[in-house]
Write an enzyme that holds these catalytic residues in place. Structure first.
Site, mmCIF file in Angstrom:
data_model
loop_
_atom_site.group_PDB
_atom_site.id
_atom_site.type_symbol
_atom_site.label_atom_id
_atom_site.label_comp_id
_atom_site.label_asym_id
_atom_site.label_seq_id
_atom_site.Cartn_x
_atom_site.Cartn_y
_atom_site.Cartn_z
ATOM 1 N N ARG B 42 0.904 -1.218 0.031
ATOM 2 C CA ARG B 42 -0.200 -0.193 0.484
ATOM 3 C C ARG B 42 1.157 1.659 0.100
ATOM 4 O O ARG B 42 0.281 2.638 0.601
ATOM 5 C CB ARG B 42 -0.714 0.026 1.010
ATOM 6 C CG ARG B 42 -1.906 -1.028 0.455
ATOM 7 C CD ARG B 42 -3.392 -0.719 2.280
ATOM 8 N NE ARG B 42 -4.303 -1.525 1.699
ATOM 9 C CZ ARG B 42 -5.509 -1.943 0.887
ATOM 10 N NH1 ARG B 42 -5.783 -0.827 0.549
ATOM 11 N NH2 ARG B 42 -5.623 -3.300 1.426
ATOM 12 N N ARG B 46 -3.035 6.593 0.022
ATOM 13 C CA ARG B 46 -3.489 7.180 0.914
ATOM 14 C C ARG B 46 -3.080 7.837 1.730
ATOM 15 O O ARG B 46 -2.926 8.391 2.580
ATOM 16 C CB ARG B 46 -5.256 6.756 1.732
ATOM 17 C CG ARG B 46 -6.541 6.802 1.267
ATOM 18 C CD ARG B 46 -7.638 6.386 2.001
ATOM 19 N NE ARG B 46 -7.932 5.747 2.476
ATOM 20 C CZ ARG B 46 -8.183 4.586 3.396
ATOM 21 N NH1 ARG B 46 -9.207 5.195 4.271
ATOM 22 N NH2 ARG B 46 -7.803 3.090 3.344
ATOM 23 N N ARG B 55 -7.020 11.380 -6.592
ATOM 24 C CA ARG B 55 -7.615 10.441 -6.584
ATOM 25 C C ARG B 55 -9.723 11.828 -5.707
ATOM 26 O O ARG B 55 -10.408 11.345 -6.304
ATOM 27 C CB ARG B 55 -7.763 9.530 -5.569
ATOM 28 C CG ARG B 55 -7.259 8.033 -5.663
ATOM 29 C CD ARG B 55 -8.256 7.229 -6.433
ATOM 30 N NE ARG B 55 -9.633 7.172 -5.674
ATOM 31 C CZ ARG B 55 -9.590 6.424 -4.927
ATOM 32 N NH1 ARG B 55 -8.716 5.685 -4.473
ATOM 33 N NH2 ARG B 55 -11.031 6.721 -4.405
ATOM 34 N N ASP B 91 -6.542 -3.391 -7.424
ATOM 35 C CA ASP B 91 -6.697 -4.372 -5.725
ATOM 36 C C ASP B 91 -7.783 -4.832 -6.375
ATOM 37 O O ASP B 91 -7.820 -5.278 -7.998
ATOM 38 C CB ASP B 91 -8.981 -2.964 -5.963
ATOM 39 C CG ASP B 91 -9.446 -3.626 -4.100
ATOM 40 O OD1 ASP B 91 -8.892 -2.993 -4.070
ATOM 41 O OD2 ASP B 91 -9.800 -4.952 -4.033
ATOM 42 N N TYR B 165 -15.032 -12.465 -0.205
ATOM 43 C CA TYR B 165 -15.303 -11.489 -0.850
ATOM 44 C C TYR B 165 -16.897 -12.094 -1.150
ATOM 45 O O TYR B 165 -18.317 -11.010 -1.041
ATOM 46 C CB TYR B 165 -14.624 -10.192 -1.308
ATOM 47 C CG TYR B 165 -14.053 -9.176 -0.607
ATOM 48 C CD1 TYR B 165 -14.517 -8.628 0.514
ATOM 49 C CD2 TYR B 165 -12.239 -10.115 -0.679
ATOM 50 C CE1 TYR B 165 -13.104 -8.280 1.413
ATOM 51 C CE2 TYR B 165 -11.386 -8.966 0.309
ATOM 52 C CZ TYR B 165 -11.739 -7.839 1.196
ATOM 53 O OH TYR B 165 -11.466 -7.383 1.618
#
Lengths: 357, 357
Positions: B42, B46, B55, B91, B165
Site C-alpha cells: 500500500r 492514502r 483521487r 485492487d 468477499y
C-alpha cells in the site's frame, strides 16, 4: 471505598464450599478426571430468541447494570442448552463505565469511548473501582449463584484489550495508536495498564466473593501483538491480575484470539486453564502451553453453520484430542456468532456429553 | 476471448530481458547477494497527499480502470520514497469487476458485492477473464514499465480471499458463510475457488507479459483458517495459480496476514518469496518456511507512528534478522495505514539503504 479484599477468604456459603467443587468444569480445570464439561463463550446473547426478547428496548449497558436481567440472561443458556457452566452476562467495559469513563456499547459496532485516553492527564483520571458502583453486578452474581445448577464463571477484560478500546476510542483493526503509545511512551503505557489491571482484579475478586467459582480473563485482541511486544508490555499486567487472585483458589482461564504465537507466554502467569482458538490444534497448543495446564476450546464458531455432519466430525475430533490432555473444557475458539441456530448449540452439548470418556 | 497464453514467453522488450534482472528486488527474491530491497505494501495510496489530490472525486474502481491514473499513482511512491519496487495500483477485486460481478469499493468499508455468491447457479455465472475487459489495466502496466526505474510487481487476490468477499458480500470478521460453504458443500467451494484461481492466473499473466517483473498473490484473510482447512480447501487453488506462472520465470511472492500457523504450507507451492507479517520473527518464519525461500517483511505498520527512535531500532532488528536469510525483501507486515506520515516511510527507505550489508 478502600476496603482491603486481599486476604479475604471465600465465604462459608460459597458454592466451592458447598459441593460445587466436584462439578465437571472444576474437575477439568484442576486436571482431575471426570466427565468433560462444555460451555460456549457468548452463550448468553443474541443467538437466543429469549435473549433478544428480554433485551428489546434495553440498551446493553443498562442490562449489564440490572441485577435481575443479569441473572436471567446468564441462566438462559444454562436452562436451554444444559451447559456445564454459566458465564456472567456482562461486558468487559462494564467496570470501566463503573469508574466513570464515558463510553457506550453501540449495536453492531461495540464499545465506543467518548474521549479516548491518550495522555498522562487522561490516564490519571482513571479512578480505582469503587465496588458500590458495581453493586448491581454483584447482586446479579448472587442471584445467579442462588439458582444455578452449574458453576458460574466470572470474567473481566485483560489490561491490553481494555487499553486498546480506551486509546483507540473503540474497536480497532490495527491497534496502531495503542502500539505507538506502548513503544513511544512506555511509562505512560505501564501506568495505564496497571490501573486497568487493578480495576479488573477488583472486579474479578468481587465476582468470586459473591459466588463465582472460576474466572476468565479475556484478552481478545492480544493476537494483534508480536510475542516480543506481548512479553514486554502486556504479560506483566495480565500476570498481576491472575496473581492477585491466588488466595481465592478458583480456577483461572486465560483467553485470547489469534494467539498461536503467544500461547507459551500466556501460560506463564498462575493460571489453571489456557483458552485456544481454532487456529491451533489442541495437541499443538498443549506443547506450547506445557504439560500441567488444562486447555479450553477449540471449535471454530463458523462451523456451527456448516451442518450436522461436518459439525459432529469436528466435535469428535476435538473430544478425541481433548482426551489426551491433562484437562479439557470443551468450548468454541471464539464467541457464538449472533446468527447461530441455538438448536445446534444444544446438540453440540448433547454430543459432548454422549462422548464423555 | 480465448487466446492461449500458457506457453507465451516474455517478449524481447520485457524489463527482465533488458537489464532489470539485476535489480535488488530480483536479486533478493532469487537468493542472489546484493543490496537489500525495500518497498511497502500500500505504498501507493492514502498516506500520500499527491495520491489524495489525484483521487479527489474519482471513485476507487474508476481509478483502477484508468491507465493514466494507474501509472501515475503507481509511480508516486517510487518518486517520493525511492523504494526498490513499484506495485501496481489496483485492487484484488478489479478482475472480479472485469468478469461482470456487480461490486464496488466503498470508502471506509472495502469491497461490497451487490449479490453475494452462494449457490451453484451463482458460481456458474462467474465467467473467465476476458483480457479485453482489463485492457486499461494492461495499458497502465505498460505505462508504468515505460518509465519506472525499478521493477514493477503485479498482483492478484488469492482464491480464498476473493471467495470470502463474494460469499460474505463484503469484508467479514469471521468468514462464517465462507467456512460453512467449504465444509458443507465442498464441490461447490472447489468449483468457485477454481474459477477464481483461473481469473487470478490470467490477470497475473497479463501483468507479467505487459512488463511486470514479479508478482504477489494476496491471501489477506488466510489467517482466519485452521491449518487443516487451509490445506484442504485453499492451498491447492493458490498453488495452481503459482504453478501456472512457472514458465514465465518471474519471482512469485505469497502473502497473508496472521498466517503464523500456515507459513510452512504457504511455502509449498512453487514460490520464491513468502511474506511474513509482524507476529512471527524472521528467524522463526525461516524455520517454518524452509531454507531455500526468501522472506519479505516484517515491520509492524503500527510502529510507523511510534517515533523515530523506536522505529529505527525496529528497522535495525529486522535488517539484522534479514542478513541471516537466503534472501530478504524489507517490507511491512501488512499495508501502510492511511494516517501514516509519508516522511517516515521515506526515512525507513533511507535507513534500510544505509544499513545495506
Amino acid at each position: 471505598m478502600a476496603e482491603d479484599l486481599t486476604n479475604a477468604a471465600l465465604p462459608a456459603e460459597h458454592p466451592l464450599r458447598t459441593g460445587m467443587r466436584d462439578a465437571p468444569l472444576l474437575r477439568a480445570a484442576a486436571g482431575r478426571p471426570g466427565p468433560r464439561p462444555v460451555w460456549f463463550m457468548r452463550q448468553a446473547g443474541r443467538s437466543l430468541p429469549e435473549y433478544r426478547r428480554i433485551r428489546e428496548g434495553v440498551p446493553m449497558l443498562r442490562a449489564c447494570f440490572d441485577a435481575d436481567l443479569v441473572a436471567e440472561i446468564t441462566l438462559q443458556p444454562v436452562r436451554r442448552h444444559g451447559v456445564d457452566a454459566a458465564i456472567l452476562f456482562s461486558d468487559i467495559v462494564v467496570p470501566l463505565r463503573a469508574v466513570g469513563i464515558d463510553l457506550d456499547i453501540e449495536p453492531g459496532v461495540g464499545p465506543v469511548v467518548a474521549e479516548p485516553v491518550r495522555t498522562a492527564r487522561d490516564i490519571e483520571r482513571i479512578a480505582a473501582l469503587d465496588l458500590a458502583s458495581v453493586a448491581a453486578v454483584e447482586q446479579g452474581v448472587r442471584n445467579v449463584v442462588a439458582s444455578s445448577p452449574v458453576p458460574l464463571i466470572g470474567f473481566a477484560g485483560a489490561p491490553f484489550t481494555l487499553a486498546s478500546y480506551l486509546i483507540e476510542g473503540g474497536p480497532s483493526r490495527n491497534h496502531d495508536r495503542t502500539k505507538a503509545l506502548m513503544h513511544a511512551e512506555p511509562e505512560l503505557w505501564h501506568e495505564l495498564a496497571s490501573r486497568l489491571a487493578a480495576i479488573s482484579e477488583r472486579f474479578l475478586r468481587m465476582q468470586v466473593l459473591a459466588g463465582a467459582s472460576a474466572i476468565q480473563l479475556f484478552d481478545s485482541w492480544a493476537g494483534a501483538l508480536s510475542l516480543a511486544d506481548y512479553r514486554r508490555f502486556v504479560l506483566p499486567h495480565s500476570a498481576a491480575v491472575f496473581a492477585s487472585l491466588t488466595d481465592l483458589g478458583v480456577p483461572r482461564i486465560h483467553f485470547g484470539v489469534g494467539t498461536g504465537e503467544l500461547l507459551g507466554a500466556m501460560a506463564e502467569p498462575p493460571v489453571e486453564v489456557v483458552g485456544v482458538d481454532y487456529r491451533v490444534g489442541l495437541p499443538d497448543a498443549a506443547l506450547r502451553v506445557g504439560p500441567d495446564r488444562a486447555l479450553q476450546g477449540n471449535l471454530d464458531p463458523a462451523l456451527l453453520g456448516a451442518g450436522d455432519q461436518v459439525l459432529r466430525a469436528e466435535v469428535e475430533r476435538i473430544v478425541a484430542e481433548g482426551d489426551a490432555l491433562p484437562g479439557h473444557i470443551f468450548n468454541l475458539g471464539h464467541g457464538v456468532l449472533p446468527q447461530t441456530d441455538p438448536d445446534v448449540l444444544t446438540r453440540v452439548v448433547q454430543w459432548v456429553h454422549e462422548l464423555r470418556p
